[in-house]
Design a protein around this motif. Structure first.
Motif, PDB file in Angstrom:
ATOM      1  N   GLN A  34     -45.340  40.501  60.594  1.00  0.00           N
ATOM      2  CA  GLN A  34     -45.730  41.333  61.734  1.00  0.00           C
ATOM      3  C   GLN A  34     -45.608  42.834  61.485  1.00  0.00           C
ATOM      4  OE1 GLN A  34     -44.021  39.988  65.496  1.00  0.00           O
ATOM      5  NE2 GLN A  34     -43.652  37.975  64.605  1.00  0.00           N
ATOM      6  N   LEU A  35     -45.017  43.217  60.360  1.00  0.00           N
ATOM      7  CA  LEU A  35     -44.761  44.632  60.088  1.00  0.00           C
ATOM      8  C   LEU A  35     -45.539  45.112  58.870  1.00  0.00           C
ATOM      9  CD1 LEU A  35     -40.896  44.433  60.530  1.00  0.00           C
ATOM     10  CD2 LEU A  35     -42.519  45.390  62.181  1.00  0.00           C
ATOM     11  N   ASP A  36     -45.877  46.391  58.880  1.00  0.00           N
ATOM     12  CA  ASP A  36     -46.546  46.987  57.720  1.00  0.00           C
ATOM     13  C   ASP A  36     -45.541  47.503  56.701  1.00  0.00           C
ATOM     14  OD1 ASP A  36     -49.242  46.714  58.810  1.00  0.00           O
ATOM     15  OD2 ASP A  36     -48.615  48.240  60.249  1.00  0.00           O
ATOM     16  N   THR A  37     -44.419  48.027  57.191  1.00  0.00           N
ATOM     17  CA  THR A  37     -43.417  48.651  56.327  1.00  0.00           C
ATOM     18  C   THR A  37     -42.023  48.382  56.887  1.00  0.00           C
ATOM     19  OG1 THR A  37     -45.000  50.434  55.881  1.00  0.00           O
ATOM     20  CG2 THR A  37     -42.724  50.844  55.250  1.00  0.00           C
ATOM     21  N   VAL A  38     -41.045  48.251  55.989  1.00  0.00           N
ATOM     22  CA  VAL A  38     -39.656  48.054  56.406  1.00  0.00           C
ATOM     23  C   VAL A  38     -38.809  49.213  55.883  1.00  0.00           C
ATOM     24  CG1 VAL A  38     -37.592  46.602  56.162  1.00  0.00           C
ATOM     25  CG2 VAL A  38     -39.848  45.534  56.516  1.00  0.00           C
ATOM     26  N   LEU A  39     -38.090  49.852  56.806  1.00  0.00           N
ATOM     27  CA  LEU A  39     -37.148  50.919  56.480  1.00  0.00           C
ATOM     28  C   LEU A  39     -35.736  50.383  56.701  1.00  0.00           C
ATOM     29  CD1 LEU A  39     -36.175  53.877  56.036  1.00  0.00           C
ATOM     30  CD2 LEU A  39     -36.602  54.255  58.474  1.00  0.00           C
ATOM     31  N   VAL A  40     -34.902  50.433  55.675  1.00  0.00           N
ATOM     32  CA  VAL A  40     -33.516  50.002  55.783  1.00  0.00           C
ATOM     33  C   VAL A  40     -32.613  51.224  55.781  1.00  0.00           C
ATOM     34  CG1 VAL A  40     -31.631  48.787  54.611  1.00  0.00           C
ATOM     35  CG2 VAL A  40     -33.888  47.725  54.769  1.00  0.00           C
ATOM     36  N   VAL A  41     -31.742  51.315  56.780  1.00  0.00           N
ATOM     37  CA  VAL A  41     -30.716  52.347  56.831  1.00  0.00           C
ATOM     38  C   VAL A  41     -29.447  51.695  56.275  1.00  0.00           C
ATOM     39  CG1 VAL A  41     -29.467  53.988  58.265  1.00  0.00           C
ATOM     40  CG2 VAL A  41     -31.832  53.374  58.843  1.00  0.00           C
TER      41      VAL A  41
END
Length: 197
Positions: A124-131
């Motif tokens: 469902q997502l285009d990009t994943v950002l992990v903090v």
């Protein structure tokens, strides 16, 4: 563009997601939606009362402390809880995303604590950002804001994906350890610009 933002408890993921909203993104907070469906008169309350009994509902809302204790002592409780709550949350998230899309937002940020724990998000997502940050930092931050013991924080962390798993799922990583808030704001602005905001 659909950007998933995740990170372990105390990593600062919600802070980063909020900063992206300040830079013009639409923000969908999965935790806030989960709270809304389990608060007094929330959509999931009747089903939760049926499944777990009235002792887990206080003043019409889910008794979070009691449920947390049950989940840590009974592995099936977490599955039963999620089987009830997740469909309600999923519908609310889809509705909010459709609204943001209709409003013309170029970037929709999904603040999802358990993104790497659920295989459905990758589709469902285009990009994943992990903090990300050190585990010691997570423990200190959570203790400062919630008053939980270090062992209680570690128990919560043990229910989440390991740092390595989150980082492996990431397209982008913000290492939020020892950063001043202004530095984190600068990073969030750079990410917003990268996504055309």
């Amino acid at each position: 563009m659909k950007l998933g933002v995740t990170g372990g408890i105390g990593s600062g993921k919600s802070t980063v997601a909020g900063m992206l909203r300040q830079n013009g993104a639409a923000l969908i907070d999965a935790d806030a939606i989960a709270r809304s469906v389990t608060e007094a008169e929330g959509a999931a309350i009747a089903a939760l009362r049926d499944e777990f009994g009235p002792d887990y509902i206080t003043d019409g809302a889910l008794d979070r402390a009691r449920m947390r204790t049950l989940v840590f002592s009974d592995p099936t409780a977490k599955q039963r809880l999620e089987a009830i709550v997740h469909p309600f949350v999923g519908r609310e998230i889809a509705h909010a995303a459709a609204q943001a899309h209709r409003a013309g937002h170029a970037l929709i940020v999904f603040d999802i604590p358990l993104l790497t724990e659920s295989p459905r998000w990758a589709r469902q997502l285009d990009t994943v950002l992990v903090v990300d940050c050190r585990e010691e930092t997570q423990i200190q931050r959570v203790q400062m804001r919630s008053g939980l013991t270090a062992d209680a924080v570690r128990a919560i962390m043990a229910t989440q994906s390991p740092r390595a798993t989150r980082r492996a799922a990431a397209d982008l990583v913000v290492y939020n350890d020892g950063l001043a808030l202004s530095d984190l704001q600068t990073k969030a602005r750079e990410i917003a610009v990268f996504f055309g905001l």
